[in-house]
Scaffold this motif. Structure first.
Motif, mmCIF file in Angstrom:
data_model
loop_
_atom_site.group_PDB
_atom_site.id
_atom_site.type_symbol
_atom_site.label_atom_id
_atom_site.label_comp_id
_atom_site.label_asym_id
_atom_site.label_seq_id
_atom_site.Cartn_x
_atom_site.Cartn_y
_atom_site.Cartn_z
ATOM 1 N N UNK A 135 12.000 20.600 38.088
ATOM 2 C CA UNK A 135 13.032 19.794 38.813
ATOM 3 C C UNK A 135 14.039 20.741 39.253
ATOM 4 N N UNK A 136 14.334 21.192 40.473
ATOM 5 C CA UNK A 136 15.179 22.390 40.865
ATOM 6 C C UNK A 136 15.558 21.998 42.335
ATOM 7 N N UNK A 137 17.004 21.900 42.267
ATOM 8 C CA UNK A 137 17.463 21.936 43.747
ATOM 9 C C UNK A 137 18.770 23.138 43.638
ATOM 10 N N UNK A 138 18.915 23.792 44.720
ATOM 11 C CA UNK A 138 19.923 24.922 44.493
ATOM 12 C C UNK A 138 21.193 24.291 44.137
ATOM 13 N N UNK A 139 21.323 23.033 44.786
ATOM 14 C CA UNK A 139 22.721 22.149 44.400
ATOM 15 C C UNK A 139 22.965 21.906 43.193
ATOM 16 N N UNK A 140 21.917 21.930 42.214
ATOM 17 C CA UNK A 140 22.113 21.687 41.004
ATOM 18 C C UNK A 140 23.048 22.918 40.044
ATOM 19 N N UNK A 141 22.903 24.130 40.890
ATOM 20 C CA UNK A 141 23.804 25.116 40.195
ATOM 21 C C UNK A 141 23.366 25.637 39.036
ATOM 22 N N UNK A 142 21.863 25.557 38.772
ATOM 23 C CA UNK A 142 21.274 26.264 37.904
ATOM 24 C C UNK A 142 20.520 27.254 38.587
ATOM 25 N N UNK A 143 19.976 28.495 37.754
ATOM 26 C CA UNK A 143 18.984 29.349 38.438
ATOM 27 C C UNK A 143 17.717 28.796 38.215
ATOM 28 N N UNK A 144 16.843 29.119 39.392
ATOM 29 C CA UNK A 144 15.475 28.569 39.364
ATOM 30 C C UNK A 144 14.497 28.726 38.012
ATOM 31 N N UNK A 145 15.028 29.802 37.293
ATOM 32 C CA UNK A 145 13.966 29.870 36.146
ATOM 33 C C UNK A 145 14.619 29.022 34.931
ATOM 34 N N UNK A 146 15.737 28.599 35.309
ATOM 35 C CA UNK A 146 16.530 27.817 34.097
ATOM 36 C C UNK A 146 16.034 26.187 34.220
#
Lengths: 521, 292, 312
Positions: free
Chosen positions: C60-71
């Motif tokens: 579950x990744x969206x840039x606006x979550x503020x975490x890097x995509x590998x995390x």
């Protein structure tokens, strides 16, 4: 022939396995050989004291000098601003002067489609190339960009350099000073625009004495600029003349701005998008009535392209004289008064936005739609130097010259409303009206996921205007969609952001909410 | 049954007429684009719409190359725009190279997969899957990847991507044409002692000229008009023509005039290419080189 | 190297077989050499991004979550279950499929007719062929804008209809879903029929003339020749053209985006527009990745079925 059975492929090719191995080796070799160093966020030094200078522009320039002396930047360093093509004319000449004054090399990277600006900015949040130093984006994207870690908190720099945004004789019109820059109580952006929707009508038709008489006969009151939305609806109905080729109004009911008219009515009735728990308040009596009123107006007194055309239709219909009333960004005023582009130049009237009566007090609410503001990339080479530029550009003197040029940026500092260049560009009568409108301006939803909330809202509203859904259904569906979005994004974070956002609304609206007991604090 | 001479001429004449009608119908929307490109701003969406501009002007075209030139009302709004030369240069470099690479690589691979099933029977389908992803889903991962290679906003990145994404076309379009070359022609040459390379280049290649031309043209068009990847991967240096078209917007919406003008101008290289390759789309040549 | 029992096989055949073996092994090298550039390019260019897309679809990744995509936190099948229950996704898919069926059929029929018509020579043919190919050559952006302007409420189409029918016609092309869909299909057909035409035309041109001439001397009618000789010979070319064009039509994006933005509401929202909105406007890249993977699987299965006749 048993020997032939070893391979699983026909002659002439590799087996899949051999090939996969070779491919993996080749690819990883290539990758590691060309790995680029990732741009790390530039550590921003804590502000040292306060910078001297009589004006924001001077302080910005002094700031650059100090940064040069400290070795943070040097002559010829390249900085890139990403902005929309429409502001080219505002920005590029200013860039040239800035470069001359500072010896730095600020460049413009323009993007044609607004949506692509968001895409590129968010892509930058992911890949962090460091290619962009400054973004000029819609104000309501600040939430997303801040949460993605893309843009820098400017609050400390505001303290150090003092851009004179929210105080002093040069201040921005309030509440523009608040909602174009604040997110969760911190300054993540600096407003560079005033996109308060402005209302225009055909002055010649209003001033026609025959019309005045007919109006009085019909409605029993004098023909005058409507003050409430109910009067407004009657006024438009009166001037709707389909057989003469003039419809009453053009108000957006299309895919991206259908919410504007509804929101203006809804908020002036005391509505709010969310409550303190981020539960939507739109599926309520205020919301449904507001929508029903606007649907009626759209379906009975407007051209069909209010629903189907895009936003530029207002800019062709009104200046050509096929609608009595239109509202849009302030630039429509410029456009409609320029004899080169308008057939009705000299016949344009300006008015304040109607409101709703609450126990003898008239509360107005004017949507501030999109609107551009500057933000600084965390991954640029020298964020503080980039900040100095935006303070300089938005300064009382430089900004006036920049905004007066033809482009999408409009007037936002108090003294500018009386300045000659602005009066020439917009019309002297319009400036005080614009100032009034701005004082009642409320922002778009600017939370994280703003685009999703707005998309759900516009989707349903457009369907309602097109007759595919009724008002209740449209708002109910929107509210449900909003709940899902909020849950997915994270309710707690949104609650905090919404609390900050509603405190940037104009004071009269906040007072009304207090009276209605909408929020706990 | 032999036709008489004048019935043949009549047949030709009728065909010419029908052909003309077809062309007119096809070109109607284009005439509208042309018309807009010659109109001043107030006529772009005026009503009633007129095919012939009331006040025709070349300012839209001039604005493309000399944005600062005060000709007509348009230039005031685009006065600081970049001239289109950079976009043209980029397109003229990136697209032909990518097209040539794609057609060449695709042709070679197509031959191998058709004749030898090289890479396995499912390789062509595997390659076709590269066209099944909606590119938007691919864009960000590609971006991350190209960032690692430090290729953002470069011509090389576009060349690589355009070649890679159109190889599936080249492979599959050439397939039909290669299958149409009878095997016995090639085998005859082999039995004569020709090496496989020789066969490929001197026997098969000439016979599929038409296919190569059609494939080349089509890939060229795809690359020339590609917008999404160019938009995502370029910012200032490597922008191509379609991206430049999108820049003609301003305070009051899109500038249809310059966009139309650029559309017309940008199609000229392609039209020229199309006219030239028609020579290779020959009708009815025979396989006269087969020795019985 | 296989051994052939000498007594069972005649010398001349043995020679031929060993020559065949030589040919096979050099063919093998040859084959590898021919496909190597393509394989290298594809693997270099597409494998890593494809792996990233697949990875993204499981987190579950969206840039606006503020975490890097590998995390990003794992979502396992969460995105996929969400896609499968997403009505908007399936309607978009249906719309895209509908556009493919209608538009490609039209393009094929018209393209075939044009190819046949142009296969006989007549004066001015070359110029007319160029003219017919022109619609393909305009950038999508321009085509989309052109059709948008044509079908505006006050645009030329309504105007011409008004003049012809002598009544005020004000069809709201972009307000009614079926009409909006029609304009999009029209734009696609107009732009891409030349493609079908081009392929079929060059396919026709590459066909040997003898069978046709033989059939004519036998007295077959034009239609019979077409149906029983030309069409079967053209089959591989037709199938490939249809497959390629269908894949492209399925992904139609630019034209829709510029003309209607997916509207009114979502009435013309094709799958590419929806993925664009989800991925780029809403920033939900994981969800978009899951959709893309799902589409890939679906389309692969369907294409396989369509392509099988070709592999015979």
């Amino acid at each position: 022939m048993e020997g032939e059975k070893k391979q699983t492929t026909r002659p002439g090719g590799l087996t899949r396995r051999e090939f996969l191995k070779a491919g993996a080796v080749a690819t990883s070799a290539l990758l590691f050989s060309r790995c680029a160093p990732r741009a790390t966020p530039t550590p921003t030094a804590p502000p040292v004291g306060v910078i001297e200078g009589a004006t924001p522009e001077e302080r910005a320039l002094n700031g650059i000098r100090a940064l040069k002396a400290a070795g943070v930047v040097k002559d010829g360093d390249t900085f890139v601003i990403m902005h929309h093509s429409g502001q080219r004319n505002n920005i590029v000449p200013a860039l040239e002067e800035w470069n001359r004054l500072t010896g730095l090399n600020f460049q413009s990277a323009e993007v044609g489609l607004e949506a692509d600006i968001y895409t590129k900015a968010m892509n930058e949040a992911v890949v962090r190339t460091g290619d962009y130093d400054i973004f000029l984006t819609f104000c309501n994207w600040i939430g997303d960009m801040a949460e993605a870690g893309l843009i820098v908190d400017q609050t400390d720099w505001w303290a150090k350099y003092d851009p004179e945004v929210d105080h002093g004789p040069n201040r921005y019109v309030s509440p523009l000073d608040r909602f174009t820059s604040l997110y969760k109580g911190r300054r993540y952006a600096m407003g560079a625009d005033n996109d308060t929707f402005s209302l225009f009508y055909r002055k010649d038709m209003m001033e026609d004495p025959n019309e005045a008489k007919a109006f009085e006969d019909r409605y029993g009151r004098k023909l005058a600029i409507p003050q409430t939305w109910k009067e407004f609806d009657e006024w438009i109905a009166f001037f709707d003349r389909p057989n003469q080729g003039i419809r009453g109004a053009h108000m957006y009911a299309e895919r991206y701005f259908a919410y504007t008219a509804w929101a203006a009515r809804f908020i002036s009735r005391g509505g709010a998008y969310f409550d303190d728990n981020m539960d939507p308040l739109i599926y309520s009596e205020e919301g449904v009535t507001a929508l029903e009123e606007q649907i009626r107006l759209t379906q009975q007194h407007m051209w069909p392209d209010a629903v189907t055309g895009d936003w530029s239709v207002a800019y062709s219909r009104f200046p050509e004289g096929s609608v009595f009333f239109a509202w849009a960004w302030p630039s429509l005023g410029k456009w409609a008064q320029d004899p080169q582009t308008s057939k009705i130049a000299g016949r344009v009237g300006f008015m304040d936005i109607p409101g709703t009566m609450h126990n003898g007090t008239l509360v107005r609410a004017c949507p501030h739609v999109v609107g551009w503001s500057f933000s600084i990339s965390r991954y640029g080479k020298a964020p503080e130097a980039a900040y100095c530029f935006i303070q300089w550009f938005c300064g009382p003197k430089v900004g006036l010259d920049a905004i007066a040029r033809v482009g999408t940026l409009d007037c936002f500092r108090e003294p500018w409303f009386d300045a000659e260049p602005m009066k020439t560009a917009y019309g002297a009568e319009f400036m005080p009206v614009l100032r009034n409108l701005a004082q009642n301006a409320f922002p778009d939803i600017s939370l994280r996921g703003a685009a999703e909330y707005l998309d759900a809202l516009n989707l349903n509203l457009q369907q309602a205007f097109a007759g595919q859904k009724d008002a209740e259904r449209a708002l109910k569906d929107t509210a449900e969609a909003w709940q899902k979005i909020t849950d997915r994004i994270g309710r707690l974070g949104q609650i905090e952001a919404w609390r900050g956002e509603r405190q940037t609304y104009p004071q009269p609206i906040q007072d009304l909410w207090a009276k209605l007991g909408r929020f706990k604090s | 049954m032999r036709k008489t001479n004048w019935s043949q001429a009549l047949g030709s004449g009728i065909r010419w007429l029908i052909g003309l009608l077809i062309c007119i119908v096809v070109m109607l929307p284009i005439t509208w684009v042309l018309s807009i490109s010659l109109k001043p701003p107030e006529e772009w969406v005026a009503y009633p719409p007129t095919l012939v501009p009331i006040e025709p002007t070349f300012s839209n075209y001039i604005v493309l190359f000399q944005p600062g030139n005060p000709v007509g009302g348009v230039s005031e709004m685009v006065s600081a725009a970049q001239p289109v030369t950079r976009a043209f240069v980029n397109s003229l470099i990136v697209v032909p190279i990518a097209t040539a690479a794609s057609v060449l690589i695709g042709f070679l691979a197509s031959y191998a997969t058709v004749r030898f099933q090289a890479g396995g029977a499912t390789l062509p389908l595997f390659v076709l899957t590269t066209r099944m992803f909606p590119p938007v889903a691919f864009a960000v991962p590609l971006l991350v990847y190209f960032r690692m290679l430090n290729l953002i906003d470069t011509q090389l990145a576009l060349i690589l991507m355009y070649t890679g994404f159109t190889i599936a076309f080249s492979l599959w379009m050439m397939r039909g044409f290669i299958e149409g070359v009878p095997r016995h022609v090639e085998e005859a040459a082999i039995l004569d002692g020709a090496s496989p390379w020789r066969v490929l280049l001197t026997i098969t290649l000439p016979l599929v000229r038409g296919g190569l031309a059609a494939t080349g043209l089509f890939v060229f068009i795809l690359n020339w008009t590609e917008f999404l990847l160019a938009q995502v991967f370029t910012s200032r240096e490597a922008i191509t023509i379609p991206v430049q078209v999108s820049h003609y917007v301003g305070a009051v919406g899109r500038f249809y005039g310059p966009m139309a003008a650029l559309g017309i101008v940008a199609s000229i290289p392609v039209v020229v290419a199309g006219y030239i390759i028609q020579r290779y789309l020959v009708t009815g040549f025979t396989f006269g080189l087969v020795r019985e | 190297m296989t051994e052939y029992a000498p007594s069972l096989v005649r010398p001349s055949v043995r020679n031929a077989l060993s020559r065949l073996e030589r040919k096979l092994s050099s063919e093998r090298v040859f084959g590898i050499a021919l496909i190597a550039p393509m394989q290298l390019l594809l693997w270099f260019l597409l494998i890593i991004p494809t792996l990233i897309v697949i990875y993204l679809s499981f987190v579950r990744w969206e840039p606006r979550m503020g975490v890097d995509w590998w995390d990003a936190p794992f979502a396992f099948l969460g995105n996929y279950t969400r896609v499968i229950t997403d009505v908007r996704f399936w309607s978009a898919l249906g719309r895209s499929a509908g556009i493919v069926v209608v538009a490609v059929t039209l393009e094929f029929l018209i393209g075939m007719a044009l190819a046949l018509f142009f296969s006989r020579s007549f004066p001015g043919k070359r110029i007319m062929t160029s003219a017919i190919l022109y619609p393909m050559m305009l950038p999508w952006v321009v085509v989309g804008l052109c059709f948008y302007l044509l079908f505006l409420d006050r645009g030329p189409v309504n105007y011409v209809l008004t003049q012809i029918l002598n009544r005020p016609i004000n069809v709201e092309w972009f307000k009614h879903p079926p009409l909006a869909m029609t304009t999009i299909i029209l734009a696609d057909v107009w732009q891409w029929t030349p493609f079908l035409f081009l392929i079929l035309y060059s396919g026709l041109g590459a066909l040997p003339k003898e069978p046709v001439e033989a059939a004519m001397t036998l007295g077959a009618s034009r239609w019979q020749i077409f149906r029983y000789i030309t069409l079967p010979m053209l089959k591989p070319v037709i199938l490939i053209a249809l497959v390629i064009r269908s894949l492209e039509a399925f992904k139609i994006f630019d034209v829709v985006f510029i003309m209607t933005g997916g509207g009114p509401g979502t009435a013309t929202e094709t799958i590419s527009v929806y993925i664009y909105r989800v991925g780029f406007v809403f920033g939900q890249l994981s969800y978009a990745a899951a959709m893309a993977v799902l589409i890939l699987v679906l389309v692969t299965m369907i294409t396989r079925m369509g392509v099988r006749p070709l592999e015979k």
